[in-house]
Design an enzyme around this catalytic site. Structure first.
Site, PDB file in Angstrom:
ATOM      1  N   ARG A 194       7.582  -7.036  -5.299  1.00  0.00           N
ATOM      2  CA  ARG A 194       7.044  -6.255  -6.418  1.00  0.00           C
ATOM      3  C   ARG A 194       8.064  -5.292  -7.040  1.00  0.00           C
ATOM      4  O   ARG A 194       7.916  -4.894  -8.190  1.00  0.00           O
ATOM      5  CB  ARG A 194       5.825  -5.456  -5.944  1.00  0.00           C
ATOM      6  CG  ARG A 194       4.711  -6.289  -5.324  1.00  0.00           C
ATOM      7  CD  ARG A 194       4.047  -7.186  -6.339  1.00  0.00           C
ATOM      8  NE  ARG A 194       2.957  -7.946  -5.758  1.00  0.00           N
ATOM      9  CZ  ARG A 194       1.701  -7.500  -5.656  1.00  0.00           C
ATOM     10  NH1 ARG A 194       1.395  -6.301  -6.081  1.00  0.00           N
ATOM     11  NH2 ARG A 194       0.768  -8.263  -5.132  1.00  0.00           N
ATOM     12  N   GLU A 237      -1.877   4.062  -7.125  1.00  0.00           N
ATOM     13  CA  GLU A 237      -0.561   4.535  -6.689  1.00  0.00           C
ATOM     14  C   GLU A 237       0.573   3.661  -7.236  1.00  0.00           C
ATOM     15  O   GLU A 237       1.696   4.138  -7.420  1.00  0.00           O
ATOM     16  CB  GLU A 237      -0.491   4.526  -5.160  1.00  0.00           C
ATOM     17  CG  GLU A 237       0.885   4.919  -4.648  1.00  0.00           C
ATOM     18  CD  GLU A 237       0.994   4.851  -3.136  1.00  0.00           C
ATOM     19  OE1 GLU A 237       1.242   5.898  -2.534  1.00  0.00           O
ATOM     20  OE2 GLU A 237       0.826   3.755  -2.567  1.00  0.00           O
ATOM     21  N   ASP A 273      -7.181  -5.006  -9.536  1.00  0.00           N
ATOM     22  CA  ASP A 273      -6.427  -4.207  -8.559  1.00  0.00           C
ATOM     23  C   ASP A 273      -6.139  -2.793  -9.053  1.00  0.00           C
ATOM     24  O   ASP A 273      -5.410  -2.043  -8.385  1.00  0.00           O
ATOM     25  CB  ASP A 273      -5.083  -4.887  -8.246  1.00  0.00           C
ATOM     26  CG  ASP A 273      -5.228  -6.058  -7.289  1.00  0.00           C
ATOM     27  OD1 ASP A 273      -5.969  -5.922  -6.290  1.00  0.00           O
ATOM     28  OD2 ASP A 273      -4.606  -7.108  -7.530  1.00  0.00           O
ATOM     29  N   ARG A 327      -0.793  -7.400 -12.752  1.00  0.00           N
ATOM     30  CA  ARG A 327      -1.022  -5.955 -12.731  1.00  0.00           C
ATOM     31  C   ARG A 327      -0.298  -5.240 -13.860  1.00  0.00           C
ATOM     32  O   ARG A 327      -0.476  -4.037 -14.036  1.00  0.00           O
ATOM     33  CB  ARG A 327      -0.625  -5.390 -11.362  1.00  0.00           C
ATOM     34  CG  ARG A 327      -1.453  -6.028 -10.226  1.00  0.00           C
ATOM     35  CD  ARG A 327      -1.370  -5.259  -8.948  1.00  0.00           C
ATOM     36  NE  ARG A 327      -1.861  -3.911  -9.150  1.00  0.00           N
ATOM     37  CZ  ARG A 327      -1.811  -2.957  -8.219  1.00  0.00           C
ATOM     38  NH1 ARG A 327      -1.296  -3.231  -7.031  1.00  0.00           N
ATOM     39  NH2 ARG A 327      -2.281  -1.753  -8.468  1.00  0.00           N
ATOM     40  N   LEU A 341      -5.441  -9.533  -6.219  1.00  0.00           N
ATOM     41  CA  LEU A 341      -4.458 -10.261  -5.423  1.00  0.00           C
ATOM     42  C   LEU A 341      -4.649  -9.918  -3.953  1.00  0.00           C
ATOM     43  O   LEU A 341      -4.840  -8.761  -3.600  1.00  0.00           O
ATOM     44  CB  LEU A 341      -3.043  -9.847  -5.845  1.00  0.00           C
ATOM     45  CG  LEU A 341      -2.716 -10.046  -7.325  1.00  0.00           C
ATOM     46  CD1 LEU A 341      -1.393  -9.358  -7.663  1.00  0.00           C
ATOM     47  CD2 LEU A 341      -2.643 -11.531  -7.644  1.00  0.00           C
ATOM     48  N   CYS A 367      -2.541   3.664  -1.297  1.00  0.00           N
ATOM     49  CA  CYS A 367      -2.633   2.939  -2.585  1.00  0.00           C
ATOM     50  C   CYS A 367      -3.671   3.504  -3.535  1.00  0.00           C
ATOM     51  O   CYS A 367      -3.578   3.301  -4.735  1.00  0.00           O
ATOM     52  CB  CYS A 367      -3.034   1.482  -2.378  1.00  0.00           C
ATOM     53  SG  CYS A 367      -2.304   0.646  -1.010  1.00  0.00           S
ATOM     54  N   HIS A 396       3.994  -3.926   0.608  1.00  0.00           N
ATOM     55  CA  HIS A 396       4.831  -2.848   0.083  1.00  0.00           C
ATOM     56  C   HIS A 396       5.532  -2.117   1.224  1.00  0.00           C
ATOM     57  O   HIS A 396       5.137  -2.234   2.381  1.00  0.00           O
ATOM     58  CB  HIS A 396       3.954  -1.820  -0.651  1.00  0.00           C
ATOM     59  CG  HIS A 396       3.425  -2.277  -1.979  1.00  0.00           C
ATOM     60  ND1 HIS A 396       2.091  -2.194  -2.306  1.00  0.00           N
ATOM     61  CD2 HIS A 396       4.047  -2.785  -3.072  1.00  0.00           C
ATOM     62  CE1 HIS A 396       1.911  -2.637  -3.552  1.00  0.00           C
ATOM     63  NE2 HIS A 396       3.082  -3.007  -4.029  1.00  0.00           N
TER      64      HIS A 396
HETATM   65  N1  GLY Z   1      -4.291  -6.241  -4.098  1.00  0.00           N
HETATM   66  C1  GLY Z   1      -3.207  -5.378  -4.232  1.00  0.00           C
HETATM   67  C2  GLY Z   1      -2.022  -6.058  -4.784  1.00  0.00           C
HETATM   68  O1  GLY Z   1      -1.770  -7.170  -4.386  1.00  0.00           O
HETATM   69  O2  GLY Z   1      -1.356  -5.566  -5.630  1.00  0.00           O
END
Ligand code: GLY
Length: 262
Positions: A140, A75, A70, A95, A28, A257, A170
């Protein structure tokens, strides 16, 4: 031998990392910086792991996870405090599943607890500052996830508060810990009521990506290419190491991350 600016008591003794997969470009991203070069990404990841090793951390290296491009942003799948390891339920559907298998490893070190649906949390939204945790509310990490995490933290003697995440993927895209009572913050985040009481190192124009700077055992690891931030951090009582993470940035990632430190 080069001496550190200050002798520091280690904050962290271990780091979990995961090697990037050949499918890394399928992850992503909103960065708009083009596709990462897999071989260059692996070199940058290796350099990052070497730095963590040189700072005294025992490295627990996981293999790339097929089907999860990803997953080297390890993390996001756990929050590890000195007292508990919380395995998350990532908010990005693509994810979900990256966290499977982590419990066996973490249970060697901590009591483990899980975030349960409909709660979602990604570790990139959780900033530990001593015994206190800022929990970012983002695309998220939802309110239910933050509530579950907050209850776990409180039951282990930690304090926490939720913080709406503005710009960036984030919370830690905008704010990180720089030792003492200091936070490194983007201009967007500066002055927020939740961080009143902390000294704020507010990033210069064009250097917002340097907010994702990682403090490990008295050393700040920062992304290369942000000279004004470098100059300012060099004035602190901390060592500073720069590292090129251009390929990581292409996938909306950064220094924090790519490892779980504890
Ligand atoms: N590419 C990191 C994320 O979007 O979670």
């Amino acid at each position: 031998m080069m001496m550190s600016k200050l002798q520091k008591k280690p904050m962290f003794r271990h780091a979990i990392v995961r090697r990037p997969g050949i499918d890394c470009a399928q992850g992503l991203t909103t960065a708009g910086l083009g596709a990462p070069d897999y071989h260059e990404l692996c070199k940058q990841h290796d350099a990052y792991v070497t730095i963590l090793d040189s700072l005294g951390l025992e490295i627990h290296a996981l293999e790339a996870l097929s089907g999860y491009p990803d997953a080297y942003f390890v993390e996001d799948v756990a929050i590890i405090t000195p007292k508990v390891a919380v395995i998350t339920n990532p908010g990005a559907p693509a994810r979900q599943g990256e966290e499977d298998g982590l419990e066996d490893l973490l249970s060697d070190f901590r009591e483990t607890v899980r975030i349960r649906p409909p709660g979602t949390v990604e570790g990139g939204d959780v900033l530990m500052v001593g015994n206190h945790f800022f929990v970012g509310l983002s695309d998220r990490t939802n309110e239910e996830g933050a509530r579950q995490l907050g209850a776990i933290l409180e039951s282990h003697g930690h304090t926490w508060r939720p913080v709406p995440v503005g710009a960036g993927l984030h919370l830690k895209s905008s704010i990180n810990y720089a030792g003492g009572n200091r936070l490194i913050v983007t201009q967007d985040f500066a002055g927020r009521e939740e961080i009143a009481g902390y000294e704020q190192i507010i990033l210069n124009d064009g250097e917002a990506y340097a907010a994702n700077t990682l403090l490990v055992n008295g050393t700040l690891i920062m992304p290369a290419g942000y000279p004004r931030t470098r100059a300012r951090l060099s004035e602190l009582d901390l060592d500073v190491i720069e590292i090129d993470v251009s390929e990581v940035q292409k996938m909306d990632g950064g220094l924090t991350c790519m490892s779980l430190r504890f």
